[in-house]
Design a protein around this motif. Structure first.
Motif, PDB file in Angstrom:
ATOM      1  N   ALA A 267       0.839  -1.205   0.000  1.00 16.26           N
ATOM      2  CA  ALA A 267       0.000   0.000   0.000  1.00 16.26           C
ATOM      3  C   ALA A 267       0.874   1.255   0.000  1.00 16.26           C
ATOM      4  CB  ALA A 267      -0.933  -0.015   1.201  1.00 16.26           C
ATOM      5  N   GLU A 268       1.976   1.204   0.722  1.00 11.04           N
ATOM      6  CA  GLU A 268       2.881   2.356   0.741  1.00 11.04           C
ATOM      7  C   GLU A 268       3.541   2.542  -0.619  1.00 11.04           C
ATOM      8  OE1 GLU A 268       4.181   2.368   5.445  1.00 11.04           O
ATOM      9  OE2 GLU A 268       5.400   1.263   4.006  1.00 11.04           O
ATOM     10  N   LEU A 269       3.924   1.436  -1.267  1.00 10.18           N
ATOM     11  CA  LEU A 269       4.521   1.548  -2.594  1.00 10.18           C
ATOM     12  C   LEU A 269       3.552   2.162  -3.600  1.00 10.18           C
ATOM     13  CD1 LEU A 269       6.441  -1.848  -3.020  1.00 10.18           C
ATOM     14  CD2 LEU A 269       7.430   0.421  -2.685  1.00 10.18           C
ATOM     15  N   SER A 270       2.269   1.940  -3.406  1.00 13.93           N
ATOM     16  CA  SER A 270       1.275   2.501  -4.320  1.00 13.93           C
ATOM     17  C   SER A 270       1.236   4.023  -4.244  1.00 13.93           C
ATOM     18  CB  SER A 270      -0.109   1.920  -4.012  1.00 13.93           C
ATOM     19  OG  SER A 270      -0.113   0.520  -4.239  1.00 13.93           O
ATOM     20  N   GLY A 271       1.821   4.592  -3.195  1.00 13.03           N
ATOM     21  CA  GLY A 271       1.900   6.044  -3.099  1.00 13.03           C
ATOM     22  C   GLY A 271       3.156   6.636  -3.706  1.00 13.03           C
ATOM     23  N   VAL A 272       4.066   5.792  -4.163  1.00 17.12           N
ATOM     24  CA  VAL A 272       5.333   6.291  -4.725  1.00 17.12           C
ATOM     25  C   VAL A 272       5.126   7.150  -5.969  1.00 17.12           C
ATOM     26  CG1 VAL A 272       7.505   5.570  -5.809  1.00 17.12           C
ATOM     27  CG2 VAL A 272       6.745   4.496  -3.680  1.00 17.12           C
ATOM     28  N   PRO A 273       4.162   6.856  -6.863  1.00 18.99           N
ATOM     29  CA  PRO A 273       3.973   7.757  -8.005  1.00 18.99           C
ATOM     30  C   PRO A 273       3.761   9.214  -7.606  1.00 18.99           C
ATOM     31  CG  PRO A 273       2.814   5.713  -8.408  1.00 18.99           C
ATOM     32  CD  PRO A 273       3.311   5.639  -6.990  1.00 18.99           C
ATOM     33  N   ASP A 274       2.977   9.436  -6.563  1.00 15.27           N
ATOM     34  CA  ASP A 274       2.773  10.820  -6.109  1.00 15.27           C
ATOM     35  C   ASP A 274       4.059  11.406  -5.560  1.00 15.27           C
ATOM     36  OD1 ASP A 274       0.104  10.741  -6.812  1.00 15.27           O
ATOM     37  OD2 ASP A 274      -0.573  10.143  -4.816  1.00 15.27           O
ATOM     38  N   LEU A 275       4.818  10.588  -4.859  1.00 16.17           N
ATOM     39  CA  LEU A 275       6.096  11.042  -4.314  1.00 16.17           C
ATOM     40  C   LEU A 275       7.050  11.441  -5.440  1.00 16.17           C
ATOM     41  CD1 LEU A 275       7.739  11.344  -1.699  1.00 16.17           C
ATOM     42  CD2 LEU A 275       8.372   8.944  -1.896  1.00 16.17           C
ATOM     43  N   LEU A 276       7.109  10.630  -6.485  1.00 19.75           N
ATOM     44  CA  LEU A 276       7.981  10.942  -7.620  1.00 19.75           C
ATOM     45  C   LEU A 276       7.497  12.183  -8.365  1.00 19.75           C
ATOM     46  CD1 LEU A 276       8.612   7.375  -9.103  1.00 19.75           C
ATOM     47  CD2 LEU A 276      10.169   8.734  -7.700  1.00 19.75           C
ATOM     48  N   ALA A 277       6.184  12.317  -8.526  1.00 18.95           N
ATOM     49  CA  ALA A 277       5.644  13.486  -9.224  1.00 18.95           C
ATOM     50  C   ALA A 277       6.024  14.773  -8.500  1.00 18.95           C
ATOM     51  CB  ALA A 277       4.133  13.369  -9.354  1.00 18.95           C
ATOM     52  N   TYR A 278       5.941  14.753  -7.168  1.00 25.08           N
ATOM     53  CA  TYR A 278       6.348  15.939  -6.403  1.00 25.08           C
ATOM     54  C   TYR A 278       7.833  16.213  -6.607  1.00 25.08           C
ATOM     55  CZ  TYR A 278       7.659  19.036  -2.628  1.00 25.08           C
ATOM     56  OH  TYR A 278       8.174  20.092  -1.922  1.00 25.08           O
ATOM     57  N   ALA A 279       8.656  15.188  -6.544  1.00 27.62           N
ATOM     58  CA  ALA A 279      10.103  15.364  -6.672  1.00 27.62           C
ATOM     59  C   ALA A 279      10.486  15.885  -8.047  1.00 27.62           C
ATOM     60  CB  ALA A 279      10.810  14.038  -6.382  1.00 27.62           C
ATOM     61  N   ILE A 280       9.811  15.411  -9.087  1.00 29.00           N
ATOM     62  CA  ILE A 280      10.104  15.907 -10.441  1.00 29.00           C
ATOM     63  C   ILE A 280       9.772  17.387 -10.536  1.00 29.00           C
ATOM     64  CG2 ILE A 280       9.431  15.764 -12.872  1.00 29.00           C
ATOM     65  CD1 ILE A 280       8.999  12.720 -12.382  1.00 29.00           C
ATOM     66  N   GLY A 281       8.595  17.761 -10.053  1.00 33.39           N
ATOM     67  CA  GLY A 281       8.199  19.160 -10.101  1.00 33.39           C
ATOM     68  C   GLY A 281       9.145  20.050  -9.313  1.00 33.39           C
ATOM     69  N   ALA A 282       9.539  19.604  -8.120  1.00 34.94           N
ATOM     70  CA  ALA A 282      10.455  20.392  -7.295  1.00 34.94           C
ATOM     71  C   ALA A 282      11.807  20.545  -7.960  1.00 34.94           C
ATOM     72  CB  ALA A 282      10.603  19.731  -5.921  1.00 34.94           C
ATOM     73  N   ALA A 283      12.285  19.488  -8.606  1.00 31.70           N
ATOM     74  CA  ALA A 283      13.571  19.572  -9.299  1.00 31.70           C
ATOM     75  C   ALA A 283      13.491  20.504 -10.495  1.00 31.70           C
ATOM     76  CB  ALA A 283      14.009  18.171  -9.737  1.00 31.70           C
ATOM     77  N   ARG A 284      12.382  20.447 -11.227  1.00 34.26           N
ATOM     78  CA  ARG A 284      12.221  21.350 -12.368  1.00 34.26           C
ATOM     79  C   ARG A 284      12.285  22.814 -11.921  1.00 34.26           C
ATOM     80  NH1 ARG A 284      13.332  18.185 -16.547  1.00 34.26           N
ATOM     81  NH2 ARG A 284      11.734  16.690 -17.135  1.00 34.26           N
ATOM     82  N   ARG A 285      11.778  23.083 -10.738  1.00 35.14           N
ATOM     83  CA  ARG A 285      11.779  24.468 -10.239  1.00 35.14           C
ATOM     84  C   ARG A 285      13.143  24.889  -9.697  1.00 35.14           C
ATOM     85  NH1 ARG A 285       6.782  22.497  -8.470  1.00 35.14           N
ATOM     86  NH2 ARG A 285       7.613  22.004  -6.404  1.00 35.14           N
ATOM     87  N   SER A 286      13.871  23.969  -9.065  1.00 38.45           N
ATOM     88  CA  SER A 286      15.087  24.350  -8.343  1.00 38.45           C
ATOM     89  C   SER A 286      16.369  24.195  -9.145  1.00 38.45           C
ATOM     90  CB  SER A 286      15.193  23.528  -7.052  1.00 38.45           C
ATOM     91  OG  SER A 286      15.240  22.135  -7.343  1.00 38.45           O
ATOM     92  N   VAL A 287      16.448  23.218 -10.020  1.00 40.04           N
ATOM     93  CA  VAL A 287      17.717  22.913 -10.673  1.00 40.04           C
ATOM     94  C   VAL A 287      18.179  23.988 -11.654  1.00 40.04           C
ATOM     95  CG1 VAL A 287      18.838  21.312 -12.285  1.00 40.04           C
ATOM     96  CG2 VAL A 287      17.575  20.423 -10.313  1.00 40.04           C
ATOM     97  N   PRO A 288      17.305  24.559 -12.495  1.00 44.24           N
ATOM     98  CA  PRO A 288      17.822  25.540 -13.472  1.00 44.24           C
ATOM     99  C   PRO A 288      18.623  26.684 -12.853  1.00 44.24           C
ATOM    100  CG  PRO A 288      15.597  24.894 -14.056  1.00 44.24           C
ATOM    101  CD  PRO A 288      15.872  24.289 -12.713  1.00 44.24           C
TER     102      PRO A 288
END
Length: 600
Positions: A431-452
């Motif tokens: 059940a916890e693994l089923s929440g990983v897509p949301d975790l990854l989506a947040y991390a991708i968005g945060a990286a897109r904002r911070s890395v440039p």
């Protein structure tokens, strides 16, 4: 690690071949070439370049032999024998120019064959092993069908090959393989052969796999020979590739697309395997419960395997060893250990050689791969599919997360079957693994904002140090690999506690140190050590990090400690890609690398 494609029966076959070849270019892009029927005096018409496939496409309209032809072969090269040059580009021809050969693989008995051909009076014009094949077939062609000459020739070869041989005089096309992948298919568009189904996927609904030693005429009905005897073609397999899988869509490159796909890929993995993890997944493999795991892979796949093994060790106490596939033959393995062998393509040469060694030592093999019909899948006792879909970018992104999540599902099922973890606890983990897509989506968005904003200050940095502790270490390793693959800058990954045992000597004012921040006091002390020596610290992890990967708004979003900080990997991928783009690198096709490493 080259790409080959062949076709007969297609109007304006040159355009068809180059369209297909553009989808194989991830397998090699040092040079490219095409050969078709239609030249004068029964010769094969050949066009080659040391540039990429698009150069051939620009030149095709002015290449008269290529316009009316309906049969031909094409190739995109990753150099093994010989430098990058037009002379070394494929296709290669025999002395008469009648035969044209394209080849994926590498021959081991090159010196022996060169000497034989020299004694026979053949004139060689390249440094490649492939040209030898064209001349060997020429010497066996007199009075025999092309198929027979090819059969006799491959009996003289040692090494690996997928071959397509064109006879410019008769229009015959013969294909065969040994230790290198090859598929064939018939459709209304023509009869095709290719190193990878992706090349011809837009035109075919079903395909067939050519087994080692099979020889066939690429013609309607697919006349097929095995051990010198005519046999019925093997059963066809339905293609599951979609047209959108093979295009960038709105993304600037395939890597950007594949980074963005990771939440979707993990969701697919969990939809496919999640319901059976606590129940019949492990029993379906037909394997005994192991007391030890031997993890085997190369590069990113080996990192994924280590991440998975850490989970089974952490939760169930199962010990493991992790071995580079190329080192298996010289490494002692634990008797009776279950070998978990990882390869995205399932065709990696070092991995397949390791599988042979593991079989000889009596190890059962569980394959973790993205290709259910690969050589690895066919040779393993059991297969766990990664469900990642096609990955075109050479630097693995979504296949890494798919291997980690798919492998973790497998590991949890093993722990449940072994009764090392209660099934109810396994269901909670699922059940916890089923929440990983949301975790990854947040991390991708945060990286897109911070890395440039970080990139300009890093452009002149000659190298990077990556640090991690405990479960973070393997993800730091993967981040360093991505950065060096894409930017061509050196990047070292170390356990943070090892700084004072050597790596600290690398640190000087401005050295970028990428830290996977687990919030521990010991790691904070390591960060202080590098800062005191002028390092530019880039932290990845918590909400306040330089590159955030988690938010504190929900319990799940704080991460899964038992899994390790998988979510940090997407930030590291974005960092590597953004820096590479700023440096003018081709992120989909890094120099000297290719996607499917089918040669050792």
């Amino acid at each position: 690690m080259c790409g080959i494609v062949a076709c007969t029966g297609a109007p304006e076959v040159g355009r068809v071949l180059l369209d297909a070849l553009s989808r194989l270019e991830y397998r090699g892009y040092d040079s490219a070439g095409i050969a078709v029927t239609g030249a004068a005096d029964g010769r094969s018409a050949v066009l080659r370049t040391t540039f990429r496939v698009d150069d051939l496409q620009r030149r095709l309209d002015h290449w008269q032999p290529g316009l009316p032809a309906t049969t031909g072969v094409a190739h995109t090269r990753w150099a093994t024998h010989g430098e990058v040059s037009v002379d070394n580009a494929h296709p290669h021809t025999d002395c008469s120019g009648r035969l044209a050969v394209v080849h994926n693989g590498v021959l081991d008995n090159v010196l022996e064959l060169r000497a034989e051909l020299g004694r026979a009076g053949h004139v060689l014009t390249s440094q490649t092993d492939t040209e030898l094949i064209a001349h060997l077939i020429e010497g066996r062609l007199g009075g025999f069908p092309l198929r027979r000459a090819v059969e006799e020739t491959i009996g003289c070869l040692r090494g690996s090959w997928a071959l397509a041989v064109l006879d410019g005089a008769t229009g015959e096309l013969v294909v065969t393989c040994h230790g290198s992948p090859l598929v064939v298919a018939e459709s209304e568009r023509g009869v095709f052969a290719a190193s990878d189904l992706a090349a011809i996927a837009p035109w075919v609904e079903r395909y067939r796999i050519v087994e080692d030693g099979d020889v066939l005429d690429l013609a309607p009905g697919l006349p097929w020979w095995r051990h010198g005897m005519a046999v019925r073609p093997p059963a066809s397999i339905a293609s599951t590739l979609r047209g959108t899988d093979l295009t960038r869509g709105v993304h600037p490159d395939f890597m950007a697309k594949e980074i963005e796909q990771q939440p979707e890929v993990v969701a697919e993995v969990m939809t496919t395997w999640g319901p059976s993890v606590a129940g019949d997944l492990w029993p379906s493999f037909g394997l005994q419960v192991p007391r030890h795991l031997t993890i085997v892979g190369c590069g990113t796949s080996l990192h994924a395997g280590r991440a998975v093994a850490q989970v089974t060790a952490r939760l169930g106490g199962i010990p493991y060893s992790a071995i580079e596939a190329s080192e298996v033959a010289t490494t002692t393995t634990v008797p009776g250990s279950l070998a978990v062998v990882l390869s995205q393509s399932g065709e990696t040469a070092d991995v397949l050689r390791a599988v042979d060694v593991l079989h000889q030592r009596g190890h059962p093999i569980l394959a973790l791969t993205n290709n259910p019909h690969s050589a690895l899948a066919r040779q393993a006792q059991a297969v766990m599919l990664c469900q990642a879909g096609p990955e075109i970018g050479v630097a693995a992104t979504k296949t890494f997360t798919a291997q980690v999540i798919g492998g973790t599902a497998m590991g949890l099922s093993l722990l449940a079957a072994a009764r090392l973890v209660d099934r109810s606890a396994v269901r909670r983990r699922v059940a916890e693994l089923s929440g990983v897509p949301d975790l990854l989506a947040y991390a991708i968005g945060a990286a897109r904002r911070s890395v440039p904003d970080l990139v300009p200050a890093l452009l002149d940095s000659p190298g990077f140090v990556f640090l991690g502790r405990g479960s973070s270490r393997v993800f730091a390793d993967e981040g360093a690999l991505k950065l060096k693959e894409l930017t061509y800058r050196w990047a070292e990954s170390h356990a943070a506690g090892e700084l004072k045992h050597g790596p600290l000597a690398l640190i000087e004012t401005g050295t970028p140190v990428v830290v996977l921040d687990d919030g521990s006091e010991r790691l904070a002390a390591n960060i202080a050590e590098v800062r005191a020596r002028g390092a530019r610290v880039i932290s990845v992890g918590p909400e306040q990090a330089t590159i955030p990967a988690r938010t504190s708004t929900t319990a799940l979003a704080r991460g899964l400690d038992w899994l390790g900080p998988l979510e940090t990997v997407v930030g590291l991928q974005v960092l590597a890609r953004e820096l590479a783009v700023a440096l003018g690198r081709d992120v989909d096709k890094p120099r000297n690398l290719a996607k499917s490493v089918t040669v050792e």
